[in-house]
Write a protein that holds these residues in place. Sequence first.
Motif, PDB file in Angstrom:
ATOM      1  N   VAL A 166      20.187  48.157 -14.170  1.00 44.96           N
ATOM      2  CA  VAL A 166      21.453  47.936 -13.475  1.00 44.96           C
ATOM      3  C   VAL A 166      21.933  49.299 -13.003  1.00 44.96           C
ATOM      4  CG1 VAL A 166      23.874  47.317 -13.730  1.00 44.96           C
ATOM      5  CG2 VAL A 166      22.117  45.810 -14.627  1.00 44.96           C
ATOM      6  N   ARG A 167      21.922  49.465 -11.701  1.00 52.96           N
ATOM      7  CA  ARG A 167      22.430  50.711 -11.104  1.00 52.96           C
ATOM      8  C   ARG A 167      23.886  50.438 -10.762  1.00 52.96           C
ATOM      9  NH1 ARG A 167      24.452  54.912 -10.113  1.00 52.96           N
ATOM     10  NH2 ARG A 167      24.018  56.214  -8.311  1.00 52.96           N
ATOM     11  N   LEU A 168      24.774  50.915 -11.631  1.00 51.86           N
ATOM     12  CA  LEU A 168      26.190  50.579 -11.548  1.00 51.86           C
ATOM     13  C   LEU A 168      26.924  51.644 -10.743  1.00 51.86           C
ATOM     14  CD1 LEU A 168      27.941  48.344 -12.786  1.00 51.86           C
ATOM     15  CD2 LEU A 168      28.224  49.775 -14.801  1.00 51.86           C
ATOM     16  N   LYS A 169      27.611  51.192  -9.689  1.00 51.48           N
ATOM     17  CA  LYS A 169      28.278  52.146  -8.803  1.00 51.48           C
ATOM     18  C   LYS A 169      29.749  51.764  -8.666  1.00 51.48           C
ATOM     19  CE  LYS A 169      25.509  53.335  -5.269  1.00 51.48           C
ATOM     20  NZ  LYS A 169      24.735  54.499  -5.724  1.00 51.48           N
ATOM     21  N   GLY A 170      30.609  52.757  -8.591  1.00 51.83           N
ATOM     22  CA  GLY A 170      32.036  52.485  -8.421  1.00 51.83           C
ATOM     23  C   GLY A 170      32.276  51.701  -7.135  1.00 51.83           C
ATOM     24  N   GLY A 171      33.241  50.789  -7.161  1.00 49.76           N
ATOM     25  CA  GLY A 171      33.591  50.025  -5.958  1.00 49.76           C
ATOM     26  C   GLY A 171      32.453  49.122  -5.537  1.00 49.76           C
TER      27      GLY A 171
END
Length: 327
Positions: A166-171
């Motif tokens: 899971v490549r979690l990115k803001g917004g």
Amino acid sequence: MRHFPAFLDLTGRAAPGVGEGGTRGAPLADRFKAAARAALPGLAARRRSADAALTGPAADLAIAGRAAGAAFADARRGAETRLTGVVHLVGAGPGATDLLTLRALRLLGEADVVVYDRLVGEGVLDLARRGAERVFVGKARANHCVPQGEINALIVRLAREGKRVVRLKGGDPFVFGRGGEELEACRAAGVACEVVPGVTAALACAAATGIPLTHRDRARTVTFATGHTRDGRLYLDFAALARPGQTLAVYMGVTTLAALRDGLVAAGLPAGTPAALVERGGTDAQRVLRGTLNSVVARAPVWHTCGPALLLVGDVAAQAEEERLAA
Ligand SMILES: C[S@@+](CC[C@H](N)C(=O)[O-])C[C@H]1O[C@@H](n2cnc3c(N)ncnc32)[C@H](O)[C@@H]1O
């Protein structure tokens, strides 16, 4: 959402406090566990195949009290299709945990590894599977971001190791998030990649301040722009941004506010156009500086703390102010 760990653990026992679904699923999991152990060498692969089996048709059949044998055959098929790694580019929203999507929540619960950015809220990260590895790529030593090329290589390598990344990115990953580059890197490497949208900062800031981005009478266009510079210059089409009847949402613009204002005013936007600077929008720590383009830009250096901030410019910002004063 039915999720494997919610009703069975890896030993096949029903988890404490679970109902009939867990009890009926237990024999299926016992049989599945023995076969999976024989066929699959690693714990991560076994867990993944168990997830595939116990969150799909097999679980449905088991919970419905149907023959575990049929379910088990289905489970094996599901396991075989899910043994290669995958990257999910997931939007984490503006930082508030409850602005996460349900899909993001599910994927976090199934992740082997979470690769995350500086803007991802602590509470969001806490929702990742307990055993999931966490890799921070927002800032490294000496306060430099991990170069994008290294992040691309990292997520590809992790997926090739068979992990669910899971490549979690803001917004949102596709709004000033460089998600496009990560998707391209995965595609070029032949790695499966899914994009999960998130609530982008402009939407969160607009909602939390009562400033509508569009309005029948005041704004028929909304534009997302970046205040980030290259070679010290703002590469923006000021003539287009200064047109009346639109709302401007400027990301990454706190340090270049003066240059932005000067460019807009030179292109014909009145310096008295309503504006608001929103810091940590959509979170409990939100702060808002309201005024005109000129006054907000003048006061921002003293007002701003170090949180992420977004500038909204347009007549819609006055509407919120008028309503606030009236209230
Ligand atoms: C690299 S961009 C990432 C944008 C992100 N992908 C999105 O969709 O919101 C970082 C910028 O987003 C804006 N931003 C992110 N979170 C914010 C928040 N909670 N409140 C205000 N601005 C925010 C700030 O302008 C910040 O400099």
